[in-house]
Design an enzyme around this catalytic site. Structure first.
Site, short mmCIF file in Angstrom:
data_model
loop_
_atom_site.label_atom_id
_atom_site.label_comp_id
_atom_site.label_asym_id
_atom_site.label_seq_id
_atom_site.Cartn_x
_atom_site.Cartn_y
_atom_site.Cartn_z
N SER A 19 12.68 -8.06 -19.97
CA SER A 19 12.61 -9.17 -20.91
C SER A 19 11.15 -9.52 -21.24
CB SER A 19 13.39 -10.35 -20.34
OG SER A 19 13.63 -11.32 -21.33
N HIS A 46 22.15 -9.39 -20.90
CA HIS A 46 20.69 -9.39 -20.73
C HIS A 46 20.31 -8.85 -19.34
CE1 HIS A 46 16.73 -10.41 -22.15
NE2 HIS A 46 16.49 -11.23 -21.14
N ASP A 65 23.47 -7.92 -25.80
CA ASP A 65 22.44 -8.83 -25.28
C ASP A 65 22.35 -10.04 -26.21
OD1 ASP A 65 19.99 -10.09 -24.50
OD2 ASP A 65 19.19 -8.17 -23.80
#
Length: 190
Positions: A71, A164, A137
């Site tokens: 991320s 995610h 996601d």
């Protein structure tokens, strides 16, 4: 030289979250030096602070070093690689739910993606490059990760139902990251 992996977490995370401890344990069992970096102030991250933290490890990087980021850790290491003066390419980078442009739902993180990235410098910095992205996601749109993979000439690994890749989505392990890493390791020993 021993294989070395640094794992860089994302926004609102730490070294004890998600699949990071599992990956570290698995790599250590294989004799790979593995560390999960605790990035500063993950609830209100600042790019400068994250780059300063990454810079602390700059002298340990070599051709058998691999960076695994999740991320927000992804644009952080991309910015880091842009400014790094390496004598040799890193072994590789693996970007999980990676992105390199503003996230509509998390604009407070725009500092990490403002301005263009030096894609060529990033490509030259790492021999192997991979992006792992989930089609569902809800935080980083799949298209953002796909675009990033194209921009840095990285292999794209698509996961149908990964969200995610968070602990609360059931991800306390992420074998695809381990598999990609070990495939890179085996290419280096041939």
């Amino acid at each position: 030289m021993t294989k070395q992996v640094y794992i860089i977490h994302g926004y609102r995370a730490s070294s004890t979250n998600h699949w990071f401890p599992w990956l570290k344990k698995r790599l250590l069992a294989d004799g790979v030096q593995a560390d999960i970096l605790n990035m500063p102030n993950p609830l209100q991250p600042r790019l400068e602070d994250w780059l300063d933290t990454l810079s602390l490890y700059q002298h340990t990087l070599h051709e058998n070093t691999y960076l695994v980021a999740h991320s927000l850790g992804c644009p952080a290491i991309l910015r880091f690689l842009e400014h790094l003066q390496l004598r040799k390419q890193l072994g590789g980078i693996i970007l999980v739910s990676g992105f390199a442009k503003s996230l509509p739902t998390l604009q407070m993180l725009d500092e990490f993606t403002q301005g263009s990235f030096d894609h060529q410098k990033i490509i030259e910095s790492a021999k192997h490059r991979a992006v792992i992205a989930s089609k569902d996601d809800q935080i980083v749109p799949f298209s953002f990760s796909k675009d990033l993979a194209q921009q840095i000439d990285a292999a794209l690994y698509e996961v149908q139902h990964g969200g995610h890749f968070l602990e609360d989505e059931g991800f306390t392990s992420l074998p695809i990251v381990y598999d990609v890493l070990t495939s890179y390791f085996s290419k280096e020993t041939r």
